[in-house]
Design a protein around this motif. Structure first.
Motif, PDB file in Angstrom:
ATOM      1  N   UNK A 223     -28.883 -31.311  32.186  1.00  0.00           N
ATOM      2  CA  UNK A 223     -27.498 -31.683  32.482  1.00  0.00           C
ATOM      3  C   UNK A 223     -27.352 -32.455  33.782  1.00  0.00           C
ATOM      4  N   UNK A 224     -28.349 -32.358  34.652  1.00  0.00           N
ATOM      5  CA  UNK A 224     -28.232 -32.995  35.951  1.00  0.00           C
ATOM      6  C   UNK A 224     -27.290 -32.265  36.884  1.00  0.00           C
ATOM      7  N   UNK A 225     -27.005 -31.026  36.579  1.00  0.00           N
ATOM      8  CA  UNK A 225     -26.147 -30.160  37.394  1.00  0.00           C
ATOM      9  C   UNK A 225     -26.493 -28.726  37.038  1.00  0.00           C
ATOM     10  N   UNK A 226     -26.014 -27.784  37.843  1.00  0.00           N
ATOM     11  CA  UNK A 226     -26.311 -26.386  37.561  1.00  0.00           C
ATOM     12  C   UNK A 226     -25.619 -25.932  36.277  1.00  0.00           C
ATOM     13  N   UNK A 227     -26.397 -25.317  35.404  1.00  0.00           N
ATOM     14  CA  UNK A 227     -25.862 -24.727  34.177  1.00  0.00           C
ATOM     15  C   UNK A 227     -26.330 -23.284  34.106  1.00  0.00           C
ATOM     16  N   UNK A 228     -25.399 -22.368  34.026  1.00  0.00           N
ATOM     17  CA  UNK A 228     -25.718 -20.950  33.878  1.00  0.00           C
ATOM     18  C   UNK A 228     -24.969 -20.413  32.665  1.00  0.00           C
ATOM     19  N   UNK A 229     -25.724 -19.862  31.722  1.00  0.00           N
ATOM     20  CA  UNK A 229     -25.110 -19.366  30.500  1.00  0.00           C
ATOM     21  C   UNK A 229     -24.988 -17.842  30.561  1.00  0.00           C
ATOM     22  N   UNK A 230     -24.095 -17.303  29.725  1.00  0.00           N
ATOM     23  CA  UNK A 230     -24.066 -15.862  29.503  1.00  0.00           C
ATOM     24  C   UNK A 230     -25.033 -15.539  28.374  1.00  0.00           C
ATOM     25  N   UNK A 231     -25.912 -14.560  28.616  1.00  0.00           N
ATOM     26  CA  UNK A 231     -26.958 -14.248  27.659  1.00  0.00           C
ATOM     27  C   UNK A 231     -27.178 -12.742  27.617  1.00  0.00           C
ATOM     28  N   UNK A 232     -27.043 -12.176  26.425  1.00  0.00           N
ATOM     29  CA  UNK A 232     -27.309 -10.751  26.243  1.00  0.00           C
ATOM     30  C   UNK A 232     -28.253 -10.552  25.062  1.00  0.00           C
ATOM     31  N   UNK A 233     -29.449 -10.014  25.308  1.00  0.00           N
ATOM     32  CA  UNK A 233     -30.363  -9.695  24.212  1.00  0.00           C
ATOM     33  C   UNK A 233     -30.122  -8.269  23.707  1.00  0.00           C
ATOM     34  N   UNK A 234     -30.436  -8.050  22.441  1.00  0.00           N
ATOM     35  CA  UNK A 234     -30.289  -6.738  21.813  1.00  0.00           C
ATOM     36  C   UNK A 234     -31.585  -6.413  21.080  1.00  0.00           C
ATOM     37  N   UNK A 235     -32.006  -5.170  21.166  1.00  0.00           N
ATOM     38  CA  UNK A 235     -33.257  -4.735  20.549  1.00  0.00           C
ATOM     39  C   UNK A 235     -32.995  -4.184  19.156  1.00  0.00           C
ATOM     40  N   UNK A 236     -33.670  -4.779  18.175  1.00  0.00           N
ATOM     41  CA  UNK A 236     -33.541  -4.339  16.783  1.00  0.00           C
ATOM     42  C   UNK A 236     -34.766  -3.533  16.371  1.00  0.00           C
ATOM     43  N   UNK A 237     -34.614  -2.515  15.529  1.00  0.00           N
ATOM     44  CA  UNK A 237     -35.763  -1.743  15.041  1.00  0.00           C
ATOM     45  C   UNK A 237     -36.463  -2.450  13.883  1.00  0.00           C
ATOM     46  N   UNK A 238     -36.904  -3.688  14.141  1.00  0.00           N
ATOM     47  CA  UNK A 238     -37.679  -4.468  13.172  1.00  0.00           C
ATOM     48  C   UNK A 238     -38.906  -5.015  13.898  1.00  0.00           C
ATOM     49  N   UNK A 239     -39.932  -5.383  13.156  1.00  0.00           N
ATOM     50  CA  UNK A 239     -41.185  -5.801  13.773  1.00  0.00           C
ATOM     51  C   UNK A 239     -41.183  -7.234  14.267  1.00  0.00           C
ATOM     52  N   UNK A 240     -40.565  -8.134  13.502  1.00  0.00           N
ATOM     53  CA  UNK A 240     -40.631  -9.558  13.819  1.00  0.00           C
ATOM     54  C   UNK A 240     -39.261 -10.205  13.703  1.00  0.00           C
ATOM     55  N   UNK A 241     -39.040 -11.204  14.538  1.00  0.00           N
ATOM     56  CA  UNK A 241     -37.878 -12.059  14.374  1.00  0.00           C
ATOM     57  C   UNK A 241     -36.935 -12.053  15.557  1.00  0.00           C
ATOM     58  N   UNK A 242     -36.270 -13.189  15.738  1.00  0.00           N
ATOM     59  CA  UNK A 242     -35.180 -13.326  16.703  1.00  0.00           C
ATOM     60  C   UNK A 242     -34.059 -14.084  16.010  1.00  0.00           C
ATOM     61  N   UNK A 243     -32.847 -13.597  16.188  1.00  0.00           N
ATOM     62  CA  UNK A 243     -31.661 -14.303  15.722  1.00  0.00           C
ATOM     63  C   UNK A 243     -30.737 -14.506  16.908  1.00  0.00           C
TER      64      UNK A 243
END
Length: 342
Positions: A223-243
């Motif tokens: 962006x050529x400027x500061x960018x800060x996003x809101x980000x919250x990860x959640x843990x799922x009881x599965x072996x593979x994958x990210x959504x």
């Protein structure tokens, strides 16, 4: 000519995933496997699902003759990885799967990972390993730093939109669901079956997740400027994958058209028809990324849903894709297998 490969940290999930992928690669041979804590063992003892393969026994790193190796994958935890890589031959091509060379600023690394960097002189040499966006630099690199799996998912979601200027930069929200294998193979009480199954929880809430360092670095550079996003990860009881579900301000059709144009011709990225969203089932065990874009009932808002397999495209598959480029091989070699379904 077949290229000889070493895998350092072969007894972890990403090491095993590398072996699985390389086992059908037409141009690579696994010549050495290192895992200090399990040195002397056969891979069939550590991972019985690999028992059909003719693999070298596990050894310590100092037992490997790197003069016979074309490229080494380093699948060790952060901090350990930099200490090992610092001692490897300077002529050796390396793909690091840890966090140690992802952040360009040593002070930023210390902020997120809590220790001084032990190989500062190599940070400037490392190329960030998000293949689709650093392809040319990766081809000529000696050291490539694989991205975090969450960081890769979020960047596939947002990079084209930030670069094209079609979304607002001050109200980006990423809500991410992550499989338990992303936490590694070490024993952790909160990852025991009785602690994790039948539940679902947020973690690193409020801007504490280390992959935010990668988001800050990459998005701000774009962006050529500061960018800060809101980000919250959640843990799922599965072996593979990210959504990842990204909430952005912008015209949904323009967001969609930007994604289609950005990923046209990319062999591993599929942008679904407008209004459709993917599932982690669609990419499990594969190197593919599926992205869906839809509008929201609120005018001027769009939702972007991205899925990938954290162990494959989010880590070991991405590492192999980068290694192919570094060795002058077909970028897709060993990686075109379909997802496992159901």
């Amino acid at each position: 000519m077949t290229k000889k490969i070493a895998i350092i940290g072969a007894s972890g999930y990403t090491g095993a995933e590398l072996i699985r992928l390389i086992s059908t690669h037409p141009g690579l041979e696994i010549a050495a496997l290192a895992a200090n804590s399990k040195a002397g063992m056969r891979m069939a003892q550590v991972f019985p699902f690999l028992r059909h393969l003719d693999l070298p026994d596990l050894v310590t790193v100092d037992q490997i003759d790197f003069s016979q190796i074309d490229l080494a994958f380093c699948a060790l935890p952060h901090k350990t990885s930099q200490e090992v890589i610092r001692e490897l031959p300077k002529s050796l091509k390396i793909v690091d799967l840890s966090a140690d060379f992802r952040l360009r600023d040593p002070e930023v690394y210390k902020q997120w990972y809590g220790n001084d960097h032990a190989a500062v002189e190599m940070q400037g040499e490392a190329v960030y390993g998000l293949t689709e966006f650093y392809r040319d630099e990766i081809k000529s690199a000696r050291l490539v730093a694989g991205t975090g799996c969450n960081a890769a998912t979020g960047q596939f979601t947002l990079r084209p939109l930030i670069e094209a200027g079609v979304i607002g930069l001050d109200d980006i929200i990423l809500d991410m669901k992550c499989a338990v294998s992303g936490a590694g193979r070490s024993l952790k009480e909160n990852l025991l079956h009785a602690e994790l199954s039948e539940g679902y929880n947020a973690y690193a809430v409020g801007g504490k997740h280390r992959h935010l360092g990668e988001f800050d670095q990459e998005f701000s550079k774009l962006a050529g400027r500061e960018v800060k996003i809101q980000f919250t990860p959640h843990l799922l009881p599965v072996n593979r994958g990210i959504l990842s579900t990204g909430y952005v301000s912008g015209d949904a059709q323009e967001v969609y058209d930007t994604m289609v144009a950005a990923y046209a011709g990319e062999p591993f990225i599929q942008v679904l028809p407008f209004g459709e969203v993917p599932s982690t089932h669609d990419v499990r065990g594969s190197n593919f990324v599926h992205i869906g874009v839809t509008g929201d009932r609120i005018a001027g808002r769009a939702i972007v849903v991205t899925v990938l397999d954290n162990l494959c495209k989010g880590s070991s598959g991405q590492a192999l894709q980068n290694a192919n480029l570094m060795l002058g091989l077909d970028e897709t070699a060993g990686l075109m297998g379909a997802a496992l379904f159901p």
